[in-house]
Design a protein around this motif. Structure first.
Motif, short mmCIF file in Angstrom:
data_model
loop_
_atom_site.label_atom_id
_atom_site.label_comp_id
_atom_site.label_asym_id
_atom_site.label_seq_id
_atom_site.Cartn_x
_atom_site.Cartn_y
_atom_site.Cartn_z
N SER A 172 0.83 -1.21 0.00
CA SER A 172 0.00 0.00 0.00
C SER A 172 0.86 1.26 0.00
CB SER A 172 -0.93 0.01 1.21
OG SER A 172 -1.87 -1.03 1.10
N GLN A 181 1.09 4.10 -3.01
CA GLN A 181 0.92 5.53 -2.75
C GLN A 181 2.15 6.31 -3.21
OE1 GLN A 181 0.03 6.42 1.33
NE2 GLN A 181 -0.44 8.55 0.90
N GLY A 223 -4.25 1.18 -5.83
CA GLY A 223 -4.05 -0.07 -5.09
C GLY A 223 -4.54 -1.30 -5.83
N ALA A 254 -2.79 -4.74 -3.77
CA ALA A 254 -2.24 -4.16 -2.55
C ALA A 254 -3.32 -3.76 -1.56
CB ALA A 254 -1.39 -2.93 -2.89
N ASN A 255 -4.51 -3.46 -2.06
CA ASN A 255 -5.58 -3.00 -1.17
C ASN A 255 -6.45 -4.14 -0.63
OD1 ASN A 255 -6.87 -3.63 -3.55
ND2 ASN A 255 -7.96 -1.69 -3.75
N HIS A 270 -10.00 -5.11 2.73
CA HIS A 270 -9.59 -4.62 4.06
C HIS A 270 -10.79 -4.45 4.94
CE1 HIS A 270 -5.30 -3.71 3.50
NE2 HIS A 270 -5.64 -3.57 2.23
#
Length: 155
Positions: free
Chosen positions: A29, A33, A39, A61-62, A155
């Motif tokens: 993450s 960024q 993501g 990644a998210n 998440h």
């Protein structure tokens, strides 16, 4: 410069890719960024132990890896996250946690989560915590020989 073996592998297979430098970042993450990559396009590589054999699970990644979903998808007896001690010597010339998602370069199977397949490109660590490679999804699937299945959760 990305890990030489990775760059050679991509070049020798005629892949069009771009390498980007970014501020040092460790988590996928943070890398996304820092490199200004959404993501959902930033692939993270999680090393897993599947019935006693190391493998790579590649997911956005998210999202998080659900070991039980991967175990079911693979019809394995056991899937668990590998500890860094289990794989620290498997990736020469790569920083720990910077492994690119090409298990075939390291004698490991690669499993890619279905959610990544809806994207036409992805980005991933190029062996360091300051470089990412961006390439087309088709080339990634062809070269990584990844098996697609569902194992990510939001998440």
């Amino acid at each position: 410069m990305p890990a030489r073996a990775l760059a050679d592998f991509l070049d020798n297979n005629g892949v069009n890719y771009h390498c980007y430098n970014h501020a040092p970042a460790v988590t996928a993450s943070e890398v996304a960024q820092s490199a200004h990559i959404p993501g959902r396009h930033m692939a993270k590589t999680v090393i897993v132990d599947v019935d006693g054999k190391l493998a790579m699970a590649v997911l956005p990644a998210n999202q998080y890896l659900d070991p039980e979903k991967l175990r079911q998808a693979l019809r394995a007896n056991r899937v668990e996250l590998a500890s860094e001690d289990d794989f620290k010597d498997c990736f020469p010339l790569c920083e720990p946690g910077g492994e690119p998602p090409f298990g075939n370069l390291y004698n490991m199977n690669v499993y890619v989560d279905d959610t990544l397949l809806s994207e036409d490109w992805l980005a991933f660590n190029a062996g360091t915590h300051t470089e990412v490679i961006k390439m087309g999804m088709g080339d990634f699937l062809r070269l990584s020989q990844a098996q697609a299945c569902a194992f990510a959760m939001l998440h």
